[in-house]
Design an enzyme around this catalytic site. Sequence first.
Site, short mmCIF file in Angstrom:
data_model
loop_
_atom_site.label_atom_id
_atom_site.label_comp_id
_atom_site.label_asym_id
_atom_site.label_seq_id
_atom_site.Cartn_x
_atom_site.Cartn_y
_atom_site.Cartn_z
N ASP A 14 27.87 -11.02 8.03
CA ASP A 14 28.89 -11.18 9.07
C ASP A 14 28.48 -12.29 10.03
OD1 ASP A 14 30.34 -8.70 8.16
OD2 ASP A 14 28.38 -7.88 8.63
N HIS B 205 29.53 -2.96 9.93
CA HIS B 205 29.93 -3.91 8.87
C HIS B 205 31.25 -3.40 8.29
CE1 HIS B 205 29.98 -6.61 5.50
NE2 HIS B 205 30.04 -5.60 4.66
P1 NAD Z 1 28.21 -4.15 -8.48
O1 NAD Z 1 29.19 -3.07 -8.80
O2 NAD Z 1 28.28 -5.45 -9.19
O3 NAD Z 1 26.75 -3.59 -8.70
C1 NAD Z 1 26.33 -2.37 -8.17
C2 NAD Z 1 25.20 -1.88 -9.04
O4 NAD Z 1 24.66 -0.71 -8.44
C3 NAD Z 1 25.66 -1.48 -10.45
O5 NAD Z 1 24.87 -2.17 -11.42
C4 NAD Z 1 25.43 0.03 -10.49
O6 NAD Z 1 25.05 0.48 -11.78
C5 NAD Z 1 24.31 0.16 -9.47
N1 NAD Z 1 24.15 1.53 -8.93
C6 NAD Z 1 25.12 2.42 -8.60
N2 NAD Z 1 24.55 3.57 -8.19
C7 NAD Z 1 23.21 3.37 -8.21
C8 NAD Z 1 22.10 4.19 -7.90
N3 NAD Z 1 22.25 5.47 -7.50
N4 NAD Z 1 20.85 3.68 -8.06
C9 NAD Z 1 20.68 2.43 -8.50
N5 NAD Z 1 21.70 1.60 -8.83
C10 NAD Z 1 22.95 2.08 -8.67
O7 NAD Z 1 28.28 -4.34 -6.92
P2 NAD Z 1 27.72 -5.56 -6.05
O8 NAD Z 1 28.75 -6.63 -5.98
O9 NAD Z 1 26.36 -5.89 -6.51
O10 NAD Z 1 27.71 -4.87 -4.60
C11 NAD Z 1 26.79 -3.83 -4.33
C12 NAD Z 1 27.13 -3.14 -3.02
O11 NAD Z 1 27.00 -4.07 -1.94
C13 NAD Z 1 28.55 -2.61 -2.93
O12 NAD Z 1 28.50 -1.36 -2.26
C14 NAD Z 1 29.26 -3.63 -2.04
O13 NAD Z 1 30.37 -3.06 -1.39
C15 NAD Z 1 28.15 -3.96 -1.09
N6 NAD Z 1 28.29 -5.20 -0.32
C16 NAD Z 1 27.80 -5.18 0.95
C17 NAD Z 1 27.87 -6.33 1.73
C18 NAD Z 1 27.31 -6.32 3.13
O14 NAD Z 1 27.49 -7.35 3.83
N7 NAD Z 1 26.66 -5.29 3.62
C19 NAD Z 1 28.45 -7.48 1.20
C20 NAD Z 1 28.92 -7.48 -0.10
C21 NAD Z 1 28.84 -6.31 -0.87
C1 LMR Z 2 31.85 -7.88 2.17
O1 LMR Z 2 31.80 -7.90 3.40
O2 LMR Z 2 31.98 -8.90 1.47
C2 LMR Z 2 31.77 -6.53 1.46
O3 LMR Z 2 31.16 -5.57 2.28
C3 LMR Z 2 33.13 -6.10 1.03
C4 LMR Z 2 33.10 -4.86 0.18
O4 LMR Z 2 33.89 -3.94 0.49
O5 LMR Z 2 32.31 -4.79 -0.79
#
Ligand code: NAD
Ligand code: LMR
Length: 330
Positions: free
Chosen positions: A160, A188
């Site tokens: 952010d 977030h």
């Molecule tokens: P993705 O779906 O590509 O990958 C997630 C991975 O987590 C998958 O491979 C899944 O098998 C694994 N997983 C699920 N449960 C698990 C567990 N109990 N133990 C270990 N692994 C597990 O998703 P992504 O694009 O890599 O995003 C991951 C997370 O990050 C999502 O929750 C997304 O919303 C979040 N995210 C947060 C921010 C932020 O700014 N905080 C930004 C972008 C995404």
């Molecule tokens: C982001 O800010 O890009 C993510 O947290 C959005 C999402 O819901 O995975």
Amino acid sequence: MTASRVRITVTGAAGNIGYGMLFRIAAGALLGHGTEIELRLLEIPPAIPAANGTAMELVDGAYPLLRDVVVTGAPHVAFDGADIALLVGAMPRTAGMDRADLLAANADIFTVQGRAINDHAADGVKVLVVGNPANTNAAIARAAAPDRPGDAFHAMMRLDHNRALGQLALRAGVSAGEIERLAVWGNHSSTQVPDIDHATIGGLPVRERIGDDAWLDGEFTRVVANRGAEIIAARGASSAASAASAAIDHVHDWWLGTPGDGWTTIARPSQGEYGVPEGLVFGMPARARDGEWRIVEGLEWSDRVRGLIAATTADLEHERDAVRARGIPA
Ligand code: NAD
Ligand code: LMR
């Protein structure tokens, strides 16, 4: 911080963010080029083959700093001796699931992982939660790790912060590196509060340099707070490379310090700073030195910012209460 070899656990290692961060970590972007790295990659059983493929590519990168890669489905193995834990994996929202169901599903994951960190990680472990809802997941993991200091559990709001820098840089036609003293308060989520009231561009106050308060208080704030959803609409998947980059920025600064007198945004359990209820994992400005973060205190809030911060606080309290209503400590 100095340590010749550091063990880093990454959960959700087979996912998009995992793929975006692991090769940069192996190349030295996280801890600098003097520190060797051991990776522990945690995945759920169906994704273990894909994580094994990523591990094969890490070996094929022949990174001089990378000394070991282990893929596992067992949290106690993944977190054993971990110095740094990046909790990326989370349960995505699926059809028919409401927000309370999503919170509860993730609560189970982060309770298990918090416990495993409590019981198996190295002294001084630093934990960054990326998986959403990141702030509340971090509070849950923290509650499951009573033997660890609360301030070891952070949620990622650096993305952010970086998004706000990017928008200001575009608008002013400057490098993002010229912008200082920005903060993003709260959750977030779309209630987050990007705050430019103390920020400068090339030493000039942002409001003076941009000269458009309507844009700063309107479109700028909306774009930053809704960027995640906008990227999902454009890409058909949530932000991955920028999220990986922000996670690396966060831990890099935690380990090596924030440069000069500058600050950035972190979210860690509130200790009551700015009147934020204790324990809420709340975005605030902070500086890092010698592996410790200090919140930047004493910033004044305008009435507008104060009102928005009340709303993001209520958003986080609502998430916490939804989790607690299911009997899960947070
Ligand atoms: P993705 O779906 O590509 O990958 C997630 C991975 O987590 C998958 O491979 C899944 O098998 C694994 N997983 C699920 N449960 C698990 C567990 N109990 N133990 C270990 N692994 C597990 O998703 P992504 O694009 O890599 O995003 C991951 C997370 O990050 C999502 O929750 C997304 O919303 C979040 N995210 C947060 C921010 C932020 O700014 N905080 C930004 C972008 C995404
Ligand atoms: C982001 O800010 O890009 C993510 O947290 C959005 C999402 O819901 O995975």
